[in-house]
Design a protein around this motif. Structure first.
Motif, PDB file in Angstrom:
ATOM      1  N   LYS A  73       0.833  -1.210   0.000  1.00 57.66           N
ATOM      2  CA  LYS A  73       0.000   0.000   0.000  1.00 57.66           C
ATOM      3  C   LYS A  73       0.866   1.258   0.000  1.00 57.66           C
ATOM      4  O   LYS A  73       0.456   2.298  -0.524  1.00 57.66           O
ATOM      5  N   GLY A  74       2.048   1.160   0.595  1.00 57.23           N
ATOM      6  CA  GLY A  74       2.938   2.315   0.603  1.00 57.23           C
ATOM      7  C   GLY A  74       3.608   2.565  -0.730  1.00 57.23           C
ATOM      8  O   GLY A  74       4.008   3.693  -1.024  1.00 57.23           O
ATOM      9  N   VAL A  75       3.708   1.526  -1.560  1.00 54.52           N
ATOM     10  CA  VAL A  75       4.392   1.655  -2.848  1.00 54.52           C
ATOM     11  C   VAL A  75       3.422   1.897  -3.999  1.00 54.52           C
ATOM     12  O   VAL A  75       3.764   2.574  -4.975  1.00 54.52           O
ATOM     13  N   ILE A  76       2.201   1.393  -3.904  1.00 56.54           N
ATOM     14  CA  ILE A  76       1.274   1.435  -5.039  1.00 56.54           C
ATOM     15  C   ILE A  76       0.929   2.862  -5.452  1.00 56.54           C
ATOM     16  O   ILE A  76       0.465   3.097  -6.577  1.00 56.54           O
ATOM     17  N   GLY A  77       1.198   3.825  -4.574  1.00 52.80           N
ATOM     18  CA  GLY A  77       0.949   5.219  -4.924  1.00 52.80           C
ATOM     19  C   GLY A  77       1.782   5.701  -6.100  1.00 52.80           C
ATOM     20  O   GLY A  77       1.477   6.728  -6.714  1.00 52.80           O
ATOM     21  N   VAL A  78       2.859   4.990  -6.423  1.00 56.25           N
ATOM     22  CA  VAL A  78       3.685   5.303  -7.583  1.00 56.25           C
ATOM     23  C   VAL A  78       2.893   5.075  -8.881  1.00 56.25           C
ATOM     24  O   VAL A  78       3.159   5.706  -9.909  1.00 56.25           O
ATOM     25  N   TYR A  79       1.889   4.190  -8.824  1.00 57.63           N
ATOM     26  CA  TYR A  79       1.180   3.730 -10.019  1.00 57.63           C
ATOM     27  C   TYR A  79      -0.035   4.575 -10.380  1.00 57.63           C
ATOM     28  O   TYR A  79      -0.721   5.123  -9.516  1.00 57.63           O
ATOM     29  N   GLN A  80      -0.299   4.608 -11.692  1.00 54.45           N
ATOM     30  CA  GLN A  80      -1.626   4.943 -12.176  1.00 54.45           C
ATOM     31  C   GLN A  80      -2.435   3.645 -12.182  1.00 54.45           C
ATOM     32  O   GLN A  80      -1.854   2.552 -12.212  1.00 54.45           O
ATOM     33  N   LYS A  81      -3.761   3.744 -12.129  1.00 53.48           N
ATOM     34  CA  LYS A  81      -4.594   2.548 -12.086  1.00 53.48           C
ATOM     35  C   LYS A  81      -5.609   2.569 -13.218  1.00 53.48           C
ATOM     36  O   LYS A  81      -6.047   3.638 -13.653  1.00 53.48           O
ATOM     37  N   ALA A  82      -5.961   1.369 -13.682  1.00 56.82           N
ATOM     38  CA  ALA A  82      -6.960   1.254 -14.751  1.00 56.82           C
ATOM     39  C   ALA A  82      -7.957   0.158 -14.394  1.00 56.82           C
ATOM     40  O   ALA A  82      -7.565  -0.946 -14.009  1.00 56.82           O
ATOM     41  N   HIS A  83      -9.247   0.488 -14.561  1.00 52.44           N
ATOM     42  CA  HIS A  83     -10.318  -0.475 -14.317  1.00 52.44           C
ATOM     43  C   HIS A  83     -10.967  -0.942 -15.610  1.00 52.44           C
ATOM     44  O   HIS A  83     -11.810  -1.839 -15.587  1.00 52.44           O
TER      45      HIS A  83
END
Length: 448
Positions: A381-391
């Motif tokens: 959860k601390g690292v995923i902020g680096v990512y953009q997300k797609a649904h």
């Protein structure tokens, strides 16, 4: 008698009986073993003290799960260690595939100048070298060869150590009374040393079984050292990409393997069934601007073969698409340079969540029906902020178009990730910590 029954028993009956055996006979047998493990480790350490050279066996079944190259190379440079590799088969493949893959992996390591032995062509040497080995390294915590020679038989005889083959950022490998994040507790508790990639794993371990804390050391992850050191340098001419990729944006598509509904103990995090065709269409649509690498999880193809909506013919055709196009390629081996020479990644593969973040390049995480917070631990959860997300496919295309429009060349590190980099990579690298701890724990002088 038992061997005869096992030989002729249908696979579907074996699949039913295997988990029953694991929670009954295997659990009892391993409990007996674990009572003696601490005493055995003490005896083995004492026997090794004073030896001028320690033989270290590294068991490997897949190139993509080889995450300790930096550790191996440091051992080669240290006069105390004499490391070598034993390439083992993977039970999910038929015999012909097993032999071909073992030969390919053995050649891969031998071409790097590493001492390597094949399960098939060097069978007697494998037995001899395992017998003489002082330390055993496991590249994964499963009995992937379905052969006790490469698994449980080693626990009671040798000092064994393990470095996870993924970054332990997720909990999609569900824990239970017999598992910790997918690792069977007999394996976990039989290890003399386990070198974890981050500190958050320790609080999870304490909830599971405090006995594992004694063998646990947090060192950072040696797999990403090369990426960490090279990430901020200019991108080199693309040696791992096709010549046709020159001048194009280079995107990696790396889908996970959890596509089946009956994968007991696994969170279904893969979005391959939903997104694979859409991404293939994007590859065709933007072929003049983008080169693609298809980098699937090693288990995906086998799972597609038995998926009710896919099967062997459809799966092979899909893989063949990525192999044949001028603007695509298929990659199933080491990927450090692939990451470094890429411009972006699109994936839902848990292992890559943190690894690709080290490149500091744009990254898109594909989210399906499963809530992402259900399978990310605190570190993830601390690292995923680096990512953009797609649904959806539309959001995937938006990401692709942003790369074409040059909207974003780098990812934005989170404060959490920057602190992790500073703690475990800036002043001393994980491989150096591991070698230091091994030597210190065995009573040898440290030179690094």
């Amino acid at each position: 008698m038992i061997s005869y029954l096992k030989k002729w028993m249908p696979d579907f009956i074996k699949d039913v009986l295997r988990p029953i055996k694991q929670i009954t006979y295997d659990a009892w047998q391993y409990n007996q073993l674990l009572r003696n493990i601490p005493k055995k480790h003490t005896q083995l350490i004492k026997a090794l003290q004073g030896k001028q050279t320690l033989r270290v066996a590294f068991l490997v079944s897949e190139k993509s799960k080889w995450k300790v190259d930096e550790v191996f190379r440091l051992m080669q440079q240290d006069t105390l260690f004499s490391p070598f590799i034993i390439v083992t088969p993977f039970h999910k493949w038929d015999l012909n595939n097993q032999m071909a893959r073992v030969a390919d992996i053995t050649h891969f390591f031998q071409s790097k100048g590493y001492e390597a032995y094949s399960h098939f062509s060097d069978s007697q040497s494998v037995i001899d070298e395992l017998e003489k080995a002082d330390l055993i390294f496991f590249s994964e915590p499963y009995d992937v060869a379905r052969n006790k020679t490469y698994y449980s038989d080693l626990f009671s005889k040798k000092l064994c150590f393990y470095i996870p083959y993924f970054f332990m950022a997720t909990t999609h490998l569900k824990g239970s009374s017999l598992k910790f994040n997918g690792i069977y507790y007999p394996f976990l508790l039989s290890m003399w040393k386990i070198y974890w990639p981050h500190n958050e794993i320790m609080s999870e371990l304490k909830k599971f079984d405090k006995r594992a804390i004694k063998s646990s050391v947090v060192t950072g992850y040696p797999s990403v050292e090369y990426i960490y050191k090279e990430a901020l340098k200019p991108i080199r001419a693309s040696s791992v990409w096709k010549d046709n990729a020159q001048g194009k944006i280079k995107i990696i598509y790396a889908p996970h393997h959890t596509i089946l509904n009956n994968m007991i103990g696994l969170e279904k995090i893969s979005t391959f069934i939903e997104n694979s065709e859409a991404i293939k269409e994007l590859a065709i649509k933007y072929q003049k601007s983008i080169a693609w690498s298809f980098k699937p999880h090693p288990n995906l193809l086998a799972n597609l073969y038995v998926h009710p909506a896919w099967g062997k013919e459809k799966a092979d055709a899909y893989y063949q698409f990525w192999l044949e196009q001028e603007y695509t390629q298929f990659d199933d081996g080491a990927y450090d340079d692939l990451f470094l020479q890429s411009d972006a990644i699109i994936h839902d593969c848990s292992s890559f969540i943190v690894e690709y973040a080290f490149t500091q390049k744009p990254c898109l995480y594909l989210i399906g029906d499963t809530d992402i917070n259900n399978f990310l631990n605190d570190f993830g959860k601390g690292v995923i902020g680096v990512y953009q997300k797609a649904h959806s496919p539309e959001q995937i295309e938006d990401f692709v178009k942003s790369l074409i429009n040059n909207d974003k060349k780098t990812a934005q590190n989170t404060q959490f990730f920057n602190q992790y980099l500073e703690q475990y990579y800036q002043y001393q690298l994980p491989s150096e910590r591991i070698i230091h701890d091994l030597k210190q724990s065995l009573g040898y002088r440290n030179d690094i």
